[in-house]
Design a protein around this motif. Structure first.
Motif, PDB file in Angstrom:
ATOM      1  N   ARG A   1       4.305  10.484  -6.439  1.00  0.00           N
ATOM      2  CA  ARG A   1       5.339  10.929  -7.370  1.00  0.00           C
ATOM      3  C   ARG A   1       4.714  11.371  -8.695  1.00  0.00           C
ATOM      4  NH1 ARG A   1      10.862   7.669  -8.193  1.00  0.00           N
ATOM      5  NH2 ARG A   1      11.090   8.511  -6.103  1.00  0.00           N
ATOM      6  N   ALA A   2       3.725  10.629  -9.159  1.00  0.00           N
ATOM      7  CA  ALA A   2       3.055  10.988 -10.410  1.00  0.00           C
ATOM      8  C   ALA A   2       2.337  12.324 -10.275  1.00  0.00           C
ATOM      9  CB  ALA A   2       2.070   9.893 -10.809  1.00  0.00           C
ATOM     10  N   LYS A   3       1.690  12.545  -9.138  1.00  0.00           N
ATOM     11  CA  LYS A   3       1.000  13.822  -8.917  1.00  0.00           C
ATOM     12  C   LYS A   3       1.987  14.983  -8.898  1.00  0.00           C
ATOM     13  CE  LYS A   3      -2.878  11.921  -6.268  1.00  0.00           C
ATOM     14  NZ  LYS A   3      -3.516  11.849  -4.924  1.00  0.00           N
ATOM     15  N   ALA A   4       3.125  14.776  -8.239  1.00  0.00           N
ATOM     16  CA  ALA A   4       4.135  15.832  -8.174  1.00  0.00           C
ATOM     17  C   ALA A   4       4.685  16.138  -9.563  1.00  0.00           C
ATOM     18  CB  ALA A   4       5.263  15.412  -7.230  1.00  0.00           C
ATOM     19  N   ALA A   5       4.942  15.084 -10.351  1.00  0.00           N
ATOM     20  CA  ALA A   5       5.458  15.277 -11.705  1.00  0.00           C
ATOM     21  C   ALA A   5       4.445  16.017 -12.568  1.00  0.00           C
ATOM     22  CB  ALA A   5       5.805  13.927 -12.330  1.00  0.00           C
ATOM     23  N   ALA A   6       3.165  15.654 -12.430  1.00  0.00           N
ATOM     24  CA  ALA A   6       2.118  16.298 -13.227  1.00  0.00           C
ATOM     25  C   ALA A   6       1.977  17.772 -12.854  1.00  0.00           C
ATOM     26  CB  ALA A   6       0.794  15.571 -13.025  1.00  0.00           C
ATOM     27  N   LYS A   7       1.974  18.055 -11.559  1.00  0.00           N
ATOM     28  CA  LYS A   7       1.855  19.453 -11.114  1.00  0.00           C
ATOM     29  C   LYS A   7       3.036  20.285 -11.606  1.00  0.00           C
ATOM     30  CE  LYS A   7      -0.827  18.540  -6.903  1.00  0.00           C
ATOM     31  NZ  LYS A   7      -0.798  18.556  -5.408  1.00  0.00           N
ATOM     32  N   LEU A   8       4.229  19.706 -11.535  1.00  0.00           N
ATOM     33  CA  LEU A   8       5.416  20.420 -11.978  1.00  0.00           C
ATOM     34  C   LEU A   8       5.320  20.791 -13.452  1.00  0.00           C
ATOM     35  CD1 LEU A   8       8.328  21.443 -11.675  1.00  0.00           C
ATOM     36  CD2 LEU A   8       9.108  19.108 -12.126  1.00  0.00           C
ATOM     37  N   MET A   9       4.945  19.832 -14.281  1.00  0.00           N
ATOM     38  CA  MET A   9       4.934  20.084 -15.719  1.00  0.00           C
ATOM     39  C   MET A   9       3.773  20.975 -16.148  1.00  0.00           C
ATOM     40  SD  MET A   9       7.722  18.910 -16.400  1.00  0.00           S
ATOM     41  CE  MET A   9       7.603  19.659 -18.031  1.00  0.00           C
TER      42      MET A   9
ATOM     43  N   THR B   1       0.836  -1.210   0.000  1.00  0.00           N
ATOM     44  CA  THR B   1       0.000   0.000   0.000  1.00  0.00           C
ATOM     45  C   THR B   1       0.861   1.245   0.000  1.00  0.00           C
ATOM     46  OG1 THR B   1      -1.733  -1.163   1.206  1.00  0.00           O
ATOM     47  CG2 THR B   1      -1.810   1.250   1.229  1.00  0.00           C
ATOM     48  N   GLU B   2       1.910   1.261   0.825  1.00  0.00           N
ATOM     49  CA  GLU B   2       2.808   2.419   0.889  1.00  0.00           C
ATOM     50  C   GLU B   2       3.516   2.618  -0.443  1.00  0.00           C
ATOM     51  OE1 GLU B   2       5.126   1.156   4.202  1.00  0.00           O
ATOM     52  OE2 GLU B   2       4.163   2.576   5.561  1.00  0.00           O
ATOM     53  N   LEU B   3       3.899   1.497  -1.101  1.00  0.00           N
ATOM     54  CA  LEU B   3       4.596   1.593  -2.379  1.00  0.00           C
ATOM     55  C   LEU B   3       3.695   2.218  -3.425  1.00  0.00           C
ATOM     56  CD1 LEU B   3       7.077   0.932  -4.072  1.00  0.00           C
ATOM     57  CD2 LEU B   3       6.121  -1.339  -4.483  1.00  0.00           C
ATOM     58  N   GLU B   4       2.418   1.755  -3.467  1.00  0.00           N
ATOM     59  CA  GLU B   4       1.479   2.301  -4.439  1.00  0.00           C
ATOM     60  C   GLU B   4       1.217   3.774  -4.154  1.00  0.00           C
ATOM     61  OE1 GLU B   4       0.362   0.937  -7.182  1.00  0.00           O
ATOM     62  OE2 GLU B   4       1.635  -0.773  -6.708  1.00  0.00           O
ATOM     63  N   TRP B   5       1.073   4.121  -2.874  1.00  0.00           N
ATOM     64  CA  TRP B   5       0.837   5.528  -2.528  1.00  0.00           C
ATOM     65  C   TRP B   5       2.024   6.377  -2.933  1.00  0.00           C
ATOM     66  CZ3 TRP B   5       3.092   9.375   0.290  1.00  0.00           C
ATOM     67  CH2 TRP B   5       2.284  10.474   0.595  1.00  0.00           C
ATOM     68  N   SER B   6       3.219   5.855  -2.739  1.00  0.00           N
ATOM     69  CA  SER B   6       4.418   6.602  -3.092  1.00  0.00           C
ATOM     70  C   SER B   6       4.480   6.839  -4.596  1.00  0.00           C
ATOM     71  CB  SER B   6       5.652   5.844  -2.606  1.00  0.00           C
ATOM     72  OG  SER B   6       6.835   6.533  -2.930  1.00  0.00           O
ATOM     73  N   ARG B   7       4.138   5.835  -5.390  1.00  0.00           N
ATOM     74  CA  ARG B   7       4.137   5.997  -6.837  1.00  0.00           C
ATOM     75  C   ARG B   7       3.098   7.026  -7.267  1.00  0.00           C
ATOM     76  NH1 ARG B   7       4.475  -0.423  -8.515  1.00  0.00           N
ATOM     77  NH2 ARG B   7       6.758  -0.616  -8.409  1.00  0.00           N
TER      78      ARG B   7
ATOM     79  N   PRO C   1      15.608   2.718  -8.655  1.00  0.00           N
ATOM     80  CA  PRO C   1      15.363   3.984  -7.988  1.00  0.00           C
ATOM     81  C   PRO C   1      14.528   3.783  -6.732  1.00  0.00           C
ATOM     82  CG  PRO C   1      14.946   4.147 -10.342  1.00  0.00           C
ATOM     83  CD  PRO C   1      15.155   2.705 -10.043  1.00  0.00           C
ATOM     84  N   VAL C   2      14.873   4.462  -5.678  1.00  0.00           N
ATOM     85  CA  VAL C   2      14.147   4.359  -4.426  1.00  0.00           C
ATOM     86  C   VAL C   2      12.880   5.186  -4.497  1.00  0.00           C
ATOM     87  CG1 VAL C   2      14.229   4.752  -1.948  1.00  0.00           C
ATOM     88  CG2 VAL C   2      16.282   3.991  -3.158  1.00  0.00           C
TER      89      VAL C   2
END
Length: 201
Positions: free
Chosen positions: A13-21, A4-10, A197-198
């Protein structure tokens, strides 16, 4: 780390990448609005080759465009390629972008035709394309290889066309140097051999 933590982390990360771009592309449009409103005053921050004072414009030039059609043409590829590259980690993404922007700007300053004025995100786009195309192979990650192949299938033709020196009003020099810089960045900023990648929050 649990599944669950791994999926949440992914997902995080996707949300952060989307917001950045989305923010990055929005900034390009905002700058073009300001440019038009000021009578294209920002065009002076493009790169004019081999003029020492123009070296300070290497970074700003990557965020400026010559008209709305120019920024529109760069928006979708920058958004998609930037998002994919940023999924590997925002710190590495920032380092890749910095290397490509600076190397591409210096290359344009050195070898572009005299009295030309070069600006736009296309050099970075070509760099991100090169980075995504080879990073999976460099790091021996099947998913990265698949992403690179998909990116090549979608944008490969446009990239090759952008390298043609016969196009008028297009900086094929900037495109070529951006592409080479992106490939180099895949080697310079590769993950450590034998480790994935961690995923962190």
């Amino acid at each position: 780390m649990s599944g669950t933590e791994l999926e949440w982390s992914r997902g995080d990360r996707a949300k952060a990448a989307a917001k950045l771009m989305v923010g990055w592309v929005a900034l390009l449009w905002l700058l073009e609005v300001v440019d038009v409103a000021t009578g294209h005053a920002l065009d002076d921050f493009g790169i004019i080759p081999r003029v020492p004072a123009e070296l300070v414009d290497i970074v700003p030039a990557a965020f400026l465009h010559f008209g709305f059609a120019h920024v529109a043409a760069n928006s979708v590829p920058l958004l998609v390629l930037g998002f994919l590259a940023a999924l590997g980690g925002l710190r590495r993404f920032a380092a890749v972008c910095a290397l490509v922007i600076v190397a591409d700007g210096l290359g344009v300053w050195l070898i572009s035709p005299a009295h030309s004025n070069t600006a736009g995100a296309s050099g970075l786009i070509f760099g991100l394309f090169g980075f995504l195309m080879v990073s999976g192979f460099v790091e021996r990650q099947p998913l990265g290889v698949l992403v690179g192949l998909l990116v090549g299938a979608v944008w490969g033709g446009a990239i090759l066309a952008g390298l043609a020196p016969t196009q008028t009003g297009v900086s094929w020099q900037g495109h070529l140097i951006g592409l080479v810089s992106g490939v180099a960045a895949a080697f310079v900023f590769r993950s450590r051999a034998g480790t994935a990648p961690v995923l962190t929050r």
